[in-house]
Design a protein around this motif. Structure first.
Motif, PDB file in Angstrom:
ATOM      1  N   GLY A 178       1.400  -0.822   0.283  1.00 26.52           N
ATOM      2  CA  GLY A 178      -0.141  -0.252  -0.078  1.00 26.52           C
ATOM      3  C   GLY A 178       0.386   1.077   0.271  1.00 26.52           C
ATOM      4  O   GLY A 178       0.620   2.225  -0.082  1.00 26.52           O
ATOM      5  N   ASP A 179       2.237   0.717   0.254  1.00 23.05           N
ATOM      6  CA  ASP A 179       3.127   2.102  -0.014  1.00 23.05           C
ATOM      7  C   ASP A 179       2.800   3.051  -1.526  1.00 23.05           C
ATOM      8  O   ASP A 179       3.225   1.637  -1.820  1.00 23.05           O
ATOM      9  CB  ASP A 179       4.563   2.254   0.106  1.00 23.05           C
ATOM     10  N   VAL A 180       2.261   4.399  -1.777  1.00 25.00           N
ATOM     11  CA  VAL A 180       3.056   4.701  -2.722  1.00 25.00           C
ATOM     12  C   VAL A 180       2.546   5.964  -2.732  1.00 25.00           C
ATOM     13  O   VAL A 180       3.276   7.207  -1.937  1.00 25.00           O
ATOM     14  CB  VAL A 180       1.046   5.133  -2.999  1.00 25.00           C
ATOM     15  N   GLU A 181       4.706   5.981  -3.241  1.00 26.07           N
ATOM     16  CA  GLU A 181       5.420   7.484  -3.328  1.00 26.07           C
ATOM     17  C   GLU A 181       5.633   7.381  -4.815  1.00 26.07           C
ATOM     18  O   GLU A 181       6.394   6.918  -5.329  1.00 26.07           O
ATOM     19  CB  GLU A 181       7.078   7.842  -2.178  1.00 26.07           C
ATOM     20  N   GLY A 182       4.880   8.392  -5.434  1.00 21.73           N
ATOM     21  CA  GLY A 182       5.412   8.600  -7.227  1.00 21.73           C
ATOM     22  C   GLY A 182       4.845   8.080  -8.486  1.00 21.73           C
ATOM     23  O   GLY A 182       3.740   6.798  -7.618  1.00 21.73           O
ATOM     24  N   PRO A 183       4.818   8.120  -9.106  1.00 23.40           N
ATOM     25  CA  PRO A 183       4.719   7.690 -10.766  1.00 23.40           C
ATOM     26  C   PRO A 183       4.565   6.196 -10.745  1.00 23.40           C
ATOM     27  O   PRO A 183       4.575   5.768 -11.247  1.00 23.40           O
ATOM     28  CB  PRO A 183       4.730   8.297 -11.772  1.00 23.40           C
ATOM     29  N   PHE A 184       3.888   5.047  -8.897  1.00 15.77           N
ATOM     30  CA  PHE A 184       4.372   3.771  -9.290  1.00 15.77           C
ATOM     31  C   PHE A 184       3.344   3.066  -9.058  1.00 15.77           C
ATOM     32  O   PHE A 184       2.577   2.805  -8.426  1.00 15.77           O
ATOM     33  CB  PHE A 184       6.025   3.608  -8.761  1.00 15.77           C
ATOM     34  N   ASP A 185       2.968   1.572  -9.156  1.00 15.85           N
ATOM     35  CA  ASP A 185       2.364   0.348  -9.201  1.00 15.85           C
ATOM     36  C   ASP A 185       2.863  -0.002  -7.850  1.00 15.85           C
ATOM     37  O   ASP A 185       4.275  -0.412  -8.563  1.00 15.85           O
ATOM     38  CB  ASP A 185       1.997  -0.083  -9.949  1.00 15.85           C
ATOM     39  N   THR A 186       2.478  -0.006  -6.593  1.00 18.82           N
ATOM     40  CA  THR A 186       3.567  -1.060  -5.592  1.00 18.82           C
ATOM     41  C   THR A 186       3.264  -2.401  -5.387  1.00 18.82           C
ATOM     42  O   THR A 186       2.282  -3.388  -5.717  1.00 18.82           O
ATOM     43  CB  THR A 186       3.172   0.242  -4.967  1.00 18.82           C
ATOM     44  N   ARG A 187       3.839  -2.557  -5.230  1.00 16.90           N
ATOM     45  CA  ARG A 187       4.070  -4.400  -5.190  1.00 16.90           C
ATOM     46  C   ARG A 187       5.238  -4.844  -3.608  1.00 16.90           C
ATOM     47  O   ARG A 187       5.800  -4.221  -3.381  1.00 16.90           O
ATOM     48  CB  ARG A 187       4.879  -5.073  -6.221  1.00 16.90           C
ATOM     49  N   LYS A 188       4.764  -5.657  -2.461  1.00 15.68           N
ATOM     50  CA  LYS A 188       5.781  -6.149  -1.632  1.00 15.68           C
ATOM     51  C   LYS A 188       5.822  -7.557  -1.995  1.00 15.68           C
ATOM     52  O   LYS A 188       5.143  -8.355  -1.506  1.00 15.68           O
ATOM     53  CB  LYS A 188       4.867  -5.938  -0.733  1.00 15.68           C
ATOM     54  N   THR A 189       6.838  -8.217  -1.705  1.00 20.94           N
ATOM     55  CA  THR A 189       7.294  -9.655  -2.143  1.00 20.94           C
ATOM     56  C   THR A 189       7.551 -10.409  -1.297  1.00 20.94           C
ATOM     57  O   THR A 189       7.787 -11.651  -1.402  1.00 20.94           O
ATOM     58  CB  THR A 189       8.627  -9.588  -3.590  1.00 20.94           C
ATOM     59  N   GLY A 190       7.914  -9.838   0.030  1.00 22.48           N
ATOM     60  CA  GLY A 190       8.483 -10.178   1.279  1.00 22.48           C
ATOM     61  C   GLY A 190       9.606 -11.131   0.694  1.00 22.48           C
ATOM     62  O   GLY A 190      10.078 -11.570   1.881  1.00 22.48           O
ATOM     63  N   SER A 191      10.773 -10.398  -0.018  1.00 17.94           N
ATOM     64  CA  SER A 191      12.593 -10.582   0.014  1.00 17.94           C
ATOM     65  C   SER A 191      13.122  -9.261  -0.416  1.00 17.94           C
ATOM     66  O   SER A 191      12.588  -9.184  -2.421  1.00 17.94           O
ATOM     67  CB  SER A 191      12.519 -11.973  -0.917  1.00 17.94           C
ATOM     68  N   ALA A 192      13.937  -8.975  -0.094  1.00 19.67           N
ATOM     69  CA  ALA A 192      14.981  -7.787  -0.579  1.00 19.67           C
ATOM     70  C   ALA A 192      15.517  -8.884  -1.639  1.00 19.67           C
ATOM     71  O   ALA A 192      15.712  -7.656  -3.089  1.00 19.67           O
ATOM     72  CB  ALA A 192      15.413  -7.843   0.481  1.00 19.67           C
ATOM     73  N   ALA A 193      16.068  -9.947  -1.266  1.00 18.04           N
ATOM     74  CA  ALA A 193      16.753 -10.299  -2.815  1.00 18.04           C
ATOM     75  C   ALA A 193      15.949 -10.543  -3.785  1.00 18.04           C
ATOM     76  O   ALA A 193      16.808  -9.824  -5.131  1.00 18.04           O
ATOM     77  CB  ALA A 193      17.476 -11.619  -1.869  1.00 18.04           C
ATOM     78  N   VAL A 194      15.399 -11.149  -3.254  1.00 22.41           N
ATOM     79  CA  VAL A 194      14.179 -11.243  -5.280  1.00 22.41           C
ATOM     80  C   VAL A 194      13.920  -9.545  -5.756  1.00 22.41           C
ATOM     81  O   VAL A 194      14.056  -9.438  -7.033  1.00 22.41           O
ATOM     82  CB  VAL A 194      12.905 -11.873  -4.970  1.00 22.41           C
ATOM     83  N   GLU A 195      13.884  -8.790  -4.801  1.00 19.79           N
ATOM     84  CA  GLU A 195      12.938  -7.961  -5.612  1.00 19.79           C
ATOM     85  C   GLU A 195      14.828  -7.116  -6.206  1.00 19.79           C
ATOM     86  O   GLU A 195      14.703  -6.055  -7.231  1.00 19.79           O
ATOM     87  CB  GLU A 195      12.755  -6.798  -4.273  1.00 19.79           C
ATOM     88  N   CYS A 196      16.025  -7.149  -5.335  1.00 17.34           N
ATOM     89  CA  CYS A 196      17.144  -6.493  -6.692  1.00 17.34           C
ATOM     90  C   CYS A 196      17.151  -6.814  -7.743  1.00 17.34           C
ATOM     91  O   CYS A 196      17.463  -6.283  -8.575  1.00 17.34           O
ATOM     92  CB  CYS A 196      18.259  -6.852  -5.041  1.00 17.34           C
ATOM     93  N   ALA A 197      17.340  -8.718  -7.604  1.00 17.78           N
ATOM     94  CA  ALA A 197      17.374  -9.235  -8.944  1.00 17.78           C
ATOM     95  C   ALA A 197      15.974  -8.686  -9.814  1.00 17.78           C
ATOM     96  O   ALA A 197      16.587  -8.548 -11.119  1.00 17.78           O
ATOM     97  CB  ALA A 197      17.175 -11.166  -8.906  1.00 17.78           C
TER      98      ALA A 197
END
Length: 274
Positions: A178-197
């Motif tokens: 639900g965090d929304v900052e800027g012109p983006f749709d947001t996603r929470k994956t539960g893994s920082a490593a996955v998000e980096c990749a």
């Protein structure tokens, strides 16, 4: 070719190759454990509100295997792992930051989005990374990997990121749904490593982390940098480009971080500063 800090290209290639082998080993162990009844413990407390940091038997076993392989290949190098605090190479210039399973809560619940990630630092600078993900831009499991001065690869093949101009809103990974900052749709994956990749490969345009740990993102930072992306940390009340990881003890390094495509990071930082 010698890179800053007198690290030869041949050594970087060897380090990357080893990181890939270790990430593949971790992935194989994780896949073999799927579907079984896992032994799970928690790092903090016993109340419902404290059950936020699960550790499975696989986390521990994979880190032990990785440490054993590194002791054979690079016996003098330091290792900072999430699960174990053995530091025989504490004063070495090279540090391997290892998270055997990033996204353990996803893993123990059978939610198929997690990773094993390995990052290598030389005097604090990210020089190589390898992250095994359950899925990626190719919609299959595999290892994203790179070393300083070389392109991003997925299972040995170059990753060619393309942006569809018809897509008007890109995706950003965020710490809280639900965090929304800027012109983006947001996603929470539960893994920082996955998000980096995912940032490195393109499915995510940007990701933001609150006080992330070194082992969660050291490998991913190398991937993002190899793909031409930006990495910024919040330090001295400003979002500054990351040049190296610095702390009296790198095991205790924790800072807010933003990673992403250059224009997206600049837009996001400007929005935060407004």
């Amino acid at each position: 070719m010698n890179l800053p800090g007198s690290v030869s290209e041949d050594l970087l290639v060897e380090i990357e190759r080893t990181a890939v082998e270790l990430a593949q080993l971790a992935g194989a162990e994780i896949l073999a454990a799927l579907g079984g009844m896992l032994s799970v413990r928690y790092k903090t407390g016993t109340g419902d509100d404290d059950l936020k940091n699960p550790v499975s038997e696989v986390d521990h076993r994979v880190e032990v295997l990785i440490r054993a392989r590194l002791a054979e290949r690079f016996p003098g190098h330091d290792i900072i792992g999430e699960e174990l605090d053995e530091r025989s190479g504490r004063d070495d210039d090279f540090v391997w930051a290892v998270d055997p399973i990033d996204g353990t809560t996803n893993f123990v619940n059978g939610f198929p989005l997690f990773a094993a990630t390995i990052g290598v630092l030389h005097r604090g600078e990210p020089v190589a990374g390898a992250t095994w993900c359950t899925t990626g831009h190719a919609i299959r499991a595999g290892v994203y990997h790179a070393h300083r001065g070389a392109p991003l690869l997925f299972d040995g093949q170059p990753v060619h990121r393309t942006d569809n101009a018809d897509v008007r809103r890109r995706l950003a990974g965020v710490p809280r749904a639900g965090d929304v900052e800027g012109p983006f749709d947001t996603r929470k994956t539960g893994s920082a490593a996955v998000e980096c990749a995912f940032v490195a490969a393109g499915p995510l345009t940007l990701a933001r982390f609150d006080n992330v740990n070194l082992w969660d993102i050291a490998g991913g930072v190398a991937l993002v940098q190899a793909s031409g992306g930006q990495v910024r940390i919040f330090h001295d009340n400003a979002w500054q480009p990351l040049e190296r990881f610095e702390a009296p003890d790198l095991r205790n390094w924790r800072r807010p971080m933003i990673i992403g495509h250059t224009d997206a990071v600049e837009t996001f930082v400007a929005k935060l500063a407004a």
